[in-house]
Motif scaffolding. Structure first.
Motif, PDB file in Angstrom:
ATOM      1  N   ARG A  45      -2.867 -87.715  46.263  1.00 48.65           N
ATOM      2  CA  ARG A  45      -1.667 -88.789  45.603  1.00 48.65           C
ATOM      3  C   ARG A  45      -0.361 -88.273  46.435  1.00 48.65           C
ATOM      4  NH1 ARG A  45       2.071 -88.679  42.334  1.00 48.65           N
ATOM      5  NH2 ARG A  45       1.515 -86.561  41.872  1.00 48.65           N
ATOM      6  N   GLU A  46      -0.153 -86.756  46.098  1.00 47.12           N
ATOM      7  CA  GLU A  46       1.077 -86.310  46.450  1.00 47.12           C
ATOM      8  C   GLU A  46       1.203 -86.528  48.031  1.00 47.12           C
ATOM      9  OE1 GLU A  46       4.554 -84.460  46.179  1.00 47.12           O
ATOM     10  OE2 GLU A  46       3.266 -85.186  44.470  1.00 47.12           O
ATOM     11  N   ILE A  47       0.299 -86.400  49.068  1.00 50.41           N
ATOM     12  CA  ILE A  47       0.271 -86.505  50.187  1.00 50.41           C
ATOM     13  C   ILE A  47       0.725 -87.906  50.545  1.00 50.41           C
ATOM     14  CG2 ILE A  47      -0.861 -86.490  52.228  1.00 50.41           C
ATOM     15  CD1 ILE A  47      -2.541 -84.120  51.317  1.00 50.41           C
ATOM     16  N   LEU A  48       0.041 -88.901  49.850  1.00 51.26           N
ATOM     17  CA  LEU A  48       0.472 -90.442  50.087  1.00 51.26           C
ATOM     18  C   LEU A  48       2.058 -90.480  49.747  1.00 51.26           C
ATOM     19  CD1 LEU A  48      -2.855 -91.940  49.075  1.00 51.26           C
ATOM     20  CD2 LEU A  48      -2.153 -91.634  51.460  1.00 51.26           C
ATOM     21  N   GLU A  49       2.362 -90.042  48.492  1.00 50.88           N
ATOM     22  CA  GLU A  49       3.786 -90.209  48.082  1.00 50.88           C
ATOM     23  C   GLU A  49       4.799 -89.499  49.108  1.00 50.88           C
ATOM     24  OE1 GLU A  49       4.380 -89.994  43.780  1.00 50.88           O
ATOM     25  OE2 GLU A  49       2.873 -91.862  43.593  1.00 50.88           O
ATOM     26  N   GLN A  50       4.540 -88.394  49.568  1.00 48.84           N
ATOM     27  CA  GLN A  50       5.149 -87.973  50.679  1.00 48.84           C
ATOM     28  C   GLN A  50       5.380 -88.814  51.781  1.00 48.84           C
ATOM     29  OE1 GLN A  50       3.635 -83.842  51.130  1.00 48.84           O
ATOM     30  NE2 GLN A  50       4.663 -83.150  49.278  1.00 48.84           N
ATOM     31  N   ASN A  51       4.469 -89.411  52.271  1.00 45.69           N
ATOM     32  CA  ASN A  51       4.749 -90.189  53.208  1.00 45.69           C
ATOM     33  C   ASN A  51       5.105 -91.759  52.940  1.00 45.69           C
ATOM     34  OD1 ASN A  51       3.234 -88.920  55.841  1.00 45.69           O
ATOM     35  ND2 ASN A  51       2.096 -88.099  54.137  1.00 45.69           N
ATOM     36  N   ILE A  98      -5.164 -89.851  54.974  1.00 40.82           N
ATOM     37  CA  ILE A  98      -6.139 -88.932  54.239  1.00 40.82           C
ATOM     38  C   ILE A  98      -7.003 -88.439  55.207  1.00 40.82           C
ATOM     39  CG2 ILE A  98      -7.936 -89.201  52.691  1.00 40.82           C
ATOM     40  CD1 ILE A  98      -6.255 -90.946  51.026  1.00 40.82           C
ATOM     41  N   THR A  99      -7.372 -89.356  56.218  1.00 47.33           N
ATOM     42  CA  THR A  99      -8.606 -88.841  57.219  1.00 47.33           C
ATOM     43  C   THR A  99      -7.857 -87.842  58.087  1.00 47.33           C
ATOM     44  OG1 THR A  99      -9.479 -90.956  57.220  1.00 47.33           O
ATOM     45  CG2 THR A  99      -9.845 -89.663  59.040  1.00 47.33           C
ATOM     46  N   ASN A 100      -6.746 -87.758  58.091  1.00 43.40           N
ATOM     47  CA  ASN A 100      -5.974 -86.783  59.019  1.00 43.40           C
ATOM     48  C   ASN A 100      -5.746 -85.427  58.418  1.00 43.40           C
ATOM     49  OD1 ASN A 100      -6.132 -88.313  61.503  1.00 43.40           O
ATOM     50  ND2 ASN A 100      -3.964 -89.281  61.193  1.00 43.40           N
TER      51      ASN A 100
END
Length: 73
Positions: free
Chosen positions: A21-27, A63-65
């Motif tokens: 979730r955090e990675i997606l929000e950072q992007n 997410i895959t990367n």
């Protein structure tokens, strides 16, 4: 939430769902965690990360990367 939200990631571990979730929000992708764990039998169910349907393909690519999320559970 007017958009249709879809599952982009799932994990049995809350910390991995939170990282996703955090990675997606950072992007720049809005993301929420949906707890699908059984309250009586917590070994059943998953934590799911949902995103707006319009962002699904980009979210899955991110997410895959992300190497930390690709390890098997």
């Amino acid at each position: 939430m007017a958009d249709n939200w879809v599952k982009a990631f799932q994990s049995a571990q809350m910390i991995r769902a939170e990282i996703a979730r955090e990675i997606l929000e950072q992007n720049g992708i809005a993301a929420v965690i949906v707890d699908k764990k059984d309250s009586s039998y917590p070994i059943f169910g998953m934590y799911e990360v949902h995103v707006p349907a319009s962002d699904l393909s980009q979210a899955q690519t991110i997410i895959t990367n992300e190497g930390a999320l690709n390890e098997s559970e």
